[in-house]
Design a protein around this motif. Structure first.
Motif, PDB file in Angstrom:
ATOM      1  N   GLU A  76       0.837  -1.193   0.000  1.00  0.00           N
ATOM      2  CA  GLU A  76       0.000   0.000   0.000  1.00  0.00           C
ATOM      3  C   GLU A  76       0.871   1.241   0.000  1.00  0.00           C
ATOM      4  OE1 GLU A  76      -2.170   0.812   3.573  1.00  0.00           O
ATOM      5  OE2 GLU A  76      -0.739  -0.299   4.809  1.00  0.00           O
ATOM      6  N   ILE A  77       0.287   2.353  -0.424  1.00  0.00           N
ATOM      7  CA  ILE A  77       0.970   3.650  -0.351  1.00  0.00           C
ATOM      8  C   ILE A  77       0.905   4.150   1.087  1.00  0.00           C
ATOM      9  CG2 ILE A  77       0.937   6.047  -1.127  1.00  0.00           C
ATOM     10  CD1 ILE A  77      -0.304   5.116  -3.730  1.00  0.00           C
ATOM     11  N   SER A  78       2.044   4.577   1.608  1.00  0.00           N
ATOM     12  CA  SER A  78       2.069   5.085   2.980  1.00  0.00           C
ATOM     13  C   SER A  78       2.329   6.580   3.052  1.00  0.00           C
ATOM     14  CB  SER A  78       3.136   4.344   3.799  1.00  0.00           C
ATOM     15  OG  SER A  78       4.414   4.505   3.210  1.00  0.00           O
ATOM     16  N   GLY A  79       2.704   7.203   1.941  1.00  0.00           N
ATOM     17  CA  GLY A  79       2.921   8.648   1.988  1.00  0.00           C
ATOM     18  C   GLY A  79       3.493   9.202   0.694  1.00  0.00           C
ATOM     19  N   GLU A 117       6.124   6.718  -0.810  1.00  0.00           N
ATOM     20  CA  GLU A 117       6.527   5.641   0.095  1.00  0.00           C
ATOM     21  C   GLU A 117       5.541   4.479   0.006  1.00  0.00           C
ATOM     22  OE1 GLU A 117       6.423   8.952   1.437  1.00  0.00           O
ATOM     23  OE2 GLU A 117       8.561   9.102   0.926  1.00  0.00           O
ATOM     24  N   PHE A 118       6.092   3.274  -0.044  1.00  0.00           N
ATOM     25  CA  PHE A 118       5.297   2.048  -0.065  1.00  0.00           C
ATOM     26  C   PHE A 118       5.646   1.188   1.141  1.00  0.00           C
ATOM     27  CE2 PHE A 118       5.559   3.100  -4.621  1.00  0.00           C
ATOM     28  CZ  PHE A 118       4.239   3.000  -4.995  1.00  0.00           C
ATOM     29  N   ASP A 119       4.653   0.497   1.679  1.00  0.00           N
ATOM     30  CA  ASP A 119       4.860  -0.549   2.676  1.00  0.00           C
ATOM     31  C   ASP A 119       4.467  -1.873   2.049  1.00  0.00           C
ATOM     32  OD1 ASP A 119       5.816   1.082   4.688  1.00  0.00           O
ATOM     33  OD2 ASP A 119       3.827   1.475   5.517  1.00  0.00           O
ATOM     34  N   LEU A 120       5.407  -2.815   2.042  1.00  0.00           N
ATOM     35  CA  LEU A 120       5.170  -4.144   1.487  1.00  0.00           C
ATOM     36  C   LEU A 120       5.110  -5.138   2.634  1.00  0.00           C
ATOM     37  CD1 LEU A 120       5.186  -5.769  -1.358  1.00  0.00           C
ATOM     38  CD2 LEU A 120       7.495  -6.392  -0.647  1.00  0.00           C
ATOM     39  N   SER A 189       9.849  -1.412   3.881  1.00  0.00           N
ATOM     40  CA  SER A 189       9.517  -0.026   3.559  1.00  0.00           C
ATOM     41  C   SER A 189      10.346   0.437   2.359  1.00  0.00           C
ATOM     42  CB  SER A 189       9.784   0.875   4.765  1.00  0.00           C
ATOM     43  OG  SER A 189       9.532   2.233   4.454  1.00  0.00           O
ATOM     44  N   PHE A 190       9.661   0.985   1.347  1.00  0.00           N
ATOM     45  CA  PHE A 190      10.316   1.429   0.116  1.00  0.00           C
ATOM     46  C   PHE A 190       9.992   2.896  -0.157  1.00  0.00           C
ATOM     47  CE2 PHE A 190       9.680  -3.118  -0.377  1.00  0.00           C
ATOM     48  CZ  PHE A 190      10.859  -3.569  -0.948  1.00  0.00           C
ATOM     49  N   ALA A 191      10.832   3.522  -0.947  1.00  0.00           N
ATOM     50  CA  ALA A 191      10.581   4.880  -1.444  1.00  0.00           C
ATOM     51  C   ALA A 191      10.929   4.915  -2.926  1.00  0.00           C
ATOM     52  CB  ALA A 191      11.399   5.918  -0.677  1.00  0.00           C
TER      53      ALA A 191
END
Length: 266
Positions: A76-79, A117-120, A189-191
């Protein structure tokens, strides 16, 4: 100023590209002798991990017909955040000539840098399943993995988007009694560094310039004396071609003036 409708699907393309990286991860289960017993493709879905955990809590044995199985991957998108370190010159433009006769020029101001930012989430029942999935992901991020996306199809722009792995966390979640269903969760956590584009404006390509010279100032009602006309050589040249100019000088004594509305001397 705001209110001009445009939508380039840039954020959507970044989200799709991010999900595509993880949509073909395979899981292999072996017996004690090392023989393959089962091979499966790990399901991937967009959504928060709470959605999957609630489903597991409501039906721990997954006896009901549902789309949730373990292991699986969710993201999901986190920011979203502005990235001033990649700021470009705001007054420069992209330009593209189009049209059957190359008679239209599309232009667009330089894009604005943003990070998304993505959270996987990797959810599994067995520790070996989770580790197998994690090991298929981590070697590709050192700490970034670059994908190329069709950034602006209208202007024909493609860009490399680096996706950076920022952090990894681990959670071994038991809900209720010790014998209840287990959920092992790895959170990555990815960007992604990308650009957002503004509206595209179109205008006709200038193929002829004309300048009239007069004998006096405008308040003296002067007569025109000379006209300078410039055209590209060849006349079929595009904006990106190597071309020259034809200069034509005309002299007048007819006291007429050029009417820009009708395009005639009156």
């Amino acid at each position: 100023m705001l209110g001009q409708s445009f939508y380039h699907e840039t954020i959507r393309n970044v989200v799709v590209s991010f999900g595509t990286i993880f949509n073909d991860i395979q899981l292999v289960r072996k017996d004690n002798a090392g023989a393959i017993q089962q091979t499966m493709k790990v399901p991937l879905a967009y959504g928060p991990r709470q959605k999957f955990l609630v489903r597991l809590n409501e039906d721990a044995d997954l006896s009901k017909t549902a789309a949730v199985t373990l292991p699986r991957i969710g993201f999901e998108i986190s920011g979203l955040s502005y990235d001033p370190t990649r700021k470009l010159n705001r007054v420069q433009k992209f330009k593209k000539v189009k049209g059957t006769r190359s008679d239209q020029l599309d232009s667009q101001y330089m894009p604005v840098p943003y990070n998304i930012e993505f959270d996987l989430y990797i959810l599994a029942k067995q520790s070996d399943d989770a580790l197998q999935i994690v090991e298929q992901i981590l070697p590709y991020f050192q700490p970034d993995y670059t994908v190329t996306i069709n950034d602006m199809a209208v202007m024909g722009i493609k860009k490399d988007v680096p996706i950076i792995l920022n952090s990894i966390s681990y959670e071994d979640d038991y809900q209720g009694e010790f014998t209840s269903r287990r959920a092992i969760i790895y959170s990555l956590s990815f960007a992604a560094k990308f650009y957002l584009y503004g509206p595209v404006t179109s205008q006709k390509v200038i193929k002829t310039t004309q300048a009239d010279q007069y004998t006096d100032m405008p308040d003296q009602s002067p007569k025109r004396q000379q006209r300078l006309t410039l055209t590209p050589d060849p006349s079929t040249a595009d904006a990106d071609d190597d071309f020259g100019f034809n200069e034509t000088t005309s002299f007048f004594e007819d006291a007429k003036n050029y009417n820009p509305v009708t395009g005639a001397d009156e």
